[in-house]
Write a protein that holds these residues in place. Sequence first.
Motif, PDB file in Angstrom:
ATOM      1  N   PHE A 137      -1.527  -1.784  18.385  1.00  0.00           N
ATOM      2  CA  PHE A 137      -1.322  -3.041  19.088  1.00  0.00           C
ATOM      3  C   PHE A 137       0.139  -3.167  19.502  1.00  0.00           C
ATOM      4  CE2 PHE A 137      -5.432  -4.812  18.030  1.00  0.00           C
ATOM      5  CZ  PHE A 137      -5.774  -4.161  16.858  1.00  0.00           C
ATOM      6  N   LEU A 147      -4.287  -5.146  22.255  1.00  0.00           N
ATOM      7  CA  LEU A 147      -4.822  -3.852  21.855  1.00  0.00           C
ATOM      8  C   LEU A 147      -4.401  -2.789  22.863  1.00  0.00           C
ATOM      9  CD1 LEU A 147      -6.698  -2.160  20.002  1.00  0.00           C
ATOM     10  CD2 LEU A 147      -8.590  -2.819  21.533  1.00  0.00           C
ATOM     11  N   ARG A 197      -8.929   0.714   8.645  1.00  0.00           N
ATOM     12  CA  ARG A 197      -9.660   0.277   7.465  1.00  0.00           C
ATOM     13  C   ARG A 197      -9.172   1.080   6.268  1.00  0.00           C
ATOM     14  NH1 ARG A 197     -13.641  -3.218   8.067  1.00  0.00           N
ATOM     15  NH2 ARG A 197     -14.053  -3.746  10.230  1.00  0.00           N
ATOM     16  N   VAL A 204      -9.263  -4.199   6.145  1.00  0.00           N
ATOM     17  CA  VAL A 204      -8.439  -3.709   7.246  1.00  0.00           C
ATOM     18  C   VAL A 204      -6.971  -3.941   6.881  1.00  0.00           C
ATOM     19  CG1 VAL A 204      -7.808  -4.060   9.668  1.00  0.00           C
ATOM     20  CG2 VAL A 204     -10.212  -4.160   8.961  1.00  0.00           C
ATOM     21  N   PHE A 251      -2.791  -3.566   8.323  1.00  0.00           N
ATOM     22  CA  PHE A 251      -1.818  -3.327   9.371  1.00  0.00           C
ATOM     23  C   PHE A 251      -0.605  -2.626   8.771  1.00  0.00           C
ATOM     24  CE2 PHE A 251      -3.334  -5.534  13.089  1.00  0.00           C
ATOM     25  CZ  PHE A 251      -4.210  -6.493  12.591  1.00  0.00           C
ATOM     26  N   ILE A 296      -6.368 -13.038  11.828  1.00  0.00           N
ATOM     27  CA  ILE A 296      -5.114 -12.381  11.467  1.00  0.00           C
ATOM     28  C   ILE A 296      -4.038 -13.460  11.412  1.00  0.00           C
ATOM     29  CG2 ILE A 296      -3.371 -10.680  12.209  1.00  0.00           C
ATOM     30  CD1 ILE A 296      -6.641 -10.407  13.930  1.00  0.00           C
ATOM     31  N   TRP A 314      -4.023  -9.015   8.028  1.00  0.00           N
ATOM     32  CA  TRP A 314      -5.464  -9.209   8.210  1.00  0.00           C
ATOM     33  C   TRP A 314      -5.959 -10.209   7.187  1.00  0.00           C
ATOM     34  CZ3 TRP A 314      -9.841  -7.672   5.187  1.00  0.00           C
ATOM     35  CH2 TRP A 314     -11.070  -7.624   5.874  1.00  0.00           C
ATOM     36  N   GLU A 350     -12.935 -10.876   8.287  1.00  0.00           N
ATOM     37  CA  GLU A 350     -13.788 -10.694   9.448  1.00  0.00           C
ATOM     38  C   GLU A 350     -15.211 -11.134   9.144  1.00  0.00           C
ATOM     39  OE1 GLU A 350     -13.696  -6.439  10.143  1.00  0.00           O
ATOM     40  OE2 GLU A 350     -14.892  -6.026   8.346  1.00  0.00           O
ATOM     41  N   TYR A 395      -4.246 -15.946  14.348  1.00  0.00           N
ATOM     42  CA  TYR A 395      -4.949 -15.434  15.521  1.00  0.00           C
ATOM     43  C   TYR A 395      -6.412 -15.147  15.171  1.00  0.00           C
ATOM     44  CZ  TYR A 395      -0.262 -14.286  17.343  1.00  0.00           C
ATOM     45  OH  TYR A 395       1.048 -14.327  17.780  1.00  0.00           O
ATOM     46  N   ARG A 409     -15.196  -5.810  21.202  1.00  0.00           N
ATOM     47  CA  ARG A 409     -15.765  -5.624  22.541  1.00  0.00           C
ATOM     48  C   ARG A 409     -17.276  -5.471  22.473  1.00  0.00           C
ATOM     49  NH1 ARG A 409     -13.918  -0.710  26.464  1.00  0.00           N
ATOM     50  NH2 ARG A 409     -14.726   0.465  24.684  1.00  0.00           N
ATOM     51  N   SER A 460     -15.660  -3.078  15.361  1.00  0.00           N
ATOM     52  CA  SER A 460     -14.934  -4.189  14.762  1.00  0.00           C
ATOM     53  C   SER A 460     -13.497  -4.273  15.230  1.00  0.00           C
ATOM     54  CB  SER A 460     -14.967  -4.070  13.232  1.00  0.00           C
ATOM     55  OG  SER A 460     -14.372  -2.851  12.833  1.00  0.00           O
ATOM     56  N   THR A 461     -13.145  -3.473  16.214  1.00  0.00           N
ATOM     57  CA  THR A 461     -11.769  -3.491  16.709  1.00  0.00           C
ATOM     58  C   THR A 461     -11.455  -4.849  17.323  1.00  0.00           C
ATOM     59  OG1 THR A 461     -11.941  -1.141  17.211  1.00  0.00           O
ATOM     60  CG2 THR A 461     -10.119  -2.348  18.218  1.00  0.00           C
ATOM     61  N   ALA A 462     -10.275  -5.365  16.969  1.00  0.00           N
ATOM     62  CA  ALA A 462      -9.818  -6.651  17.516  1.00  0.00           C
ATOM     63  C   ALA A 462      -9.409  -6.439  18.963  1.00  0.00           C
ATOM     64  CB  ALA A 462      -8.664  -7.189  16.688  1.00  0.00           C
ATOM     65  N   HIS A 463     -10.379  -6.577  19.861  1.00  0.00           N
ATOM     66  CA  HIS A 463     -10.175  -6.216  21.261  1.00  0.00           C
ATOM     67  C   HIS A 463      -9.597  -7.368  22.069  1.00  0.00           C
ATOM     68  CE1 HIS A 463     -11.486  -3.023  24.186  1.00  0.00           C
ATOM     69  NE2 HIS A 463     -11.183  -3.983  25.008  1.00  0.00           N
ATOM     70  N   TRP A 496      -7.922 -11.140  21.967  1.00  0.00           N
ATOM     71  CA  TRP A 496      -7.200 -12.022  21.044  1.00  0.00           C
ATOM     72  C   TRP A 496      -7.047 -13.428  21.626  1.00  0.00           C
ATOM     73  CZ3 TRP A 496      -3.963 -10.375  16.623  1.00  0.00           C
ATOM     74  CH2 TRP A 496      -4.216  -9.055  16.239  1.00  0.00           C
TER      75      TRP A 496
END
Lengths: 107, 119
Positions: A35, A45, A90, A97, A99, B37, B47, B50, B94, B99, B104-107, B109
């Motif tokens: 990101f 992203l 992950r 998850v 960061f 997030i 994070w 989810e 956030y 998608r 599970s990707t934060a596509h 925001w």
Amino acid sequence: SSELTQDPAVSVALGQTVRLTCQGDSLRSYFPSWFQQKSGQAPVLLVFGNNERPSGIPDRFSVSNAGSTSSLTITGARAEDEADYYCSSRDTTGKIVFFGGGTKLTV
Amino acid sequence: QVQVQQWGAGLVKPSETLSLSCAVSGGLVNGYCWTWIRQSPGKGLEWIGEIAPGRGTNYNPSLKSRITISLDTSKNQVSLSLTSVTAADTGVFYCARSRYSFDSTAHYWGQGSLVVVSS
């Protein structure tokens, strides 16, 4: 393991190529996401999966993954690329998850 | 174009509950993975948790006892509840949507919601 390590700060000259790295054991099992967050803005992203880019993200941004290291390469750095960059993945259980701490890129 | 909108109280008193919600313009919340997030002032991304179709909820272990993420299909929104807040919970929150339903990707925001915990 649940930790992703990134260099805190990196600088690059305008037009040059820079590589930002992200290291963690979980990267052996899961592709990371990368990101970009510019000052005062929400993250965006950049790259996910096996080097996939969302629509609108230029191919100047690319990722290579090997073992426990993921590398984001920015080719031909522009002033607008100055931002914080975060990797995410992950953990080895797949349920959590994480960061990385983020890399502040100065152009 | 998918646009995530989020809203909620910007000022919460210590020991009370933080509540935020988000939705997607022109679309349904159901069928996608929604992620929350947060970012403390001057810090990196953290994070929170989810909610995903068929997979339920997953939470950050450090916050798990205080978090609830839920999906309300009747209101077409996703919500975050964080109880017993302290000043350390101050930050920008956030929400992000995947998608596809299967990832599970934060596509996408949201714009972020600044929440200050103060009396």
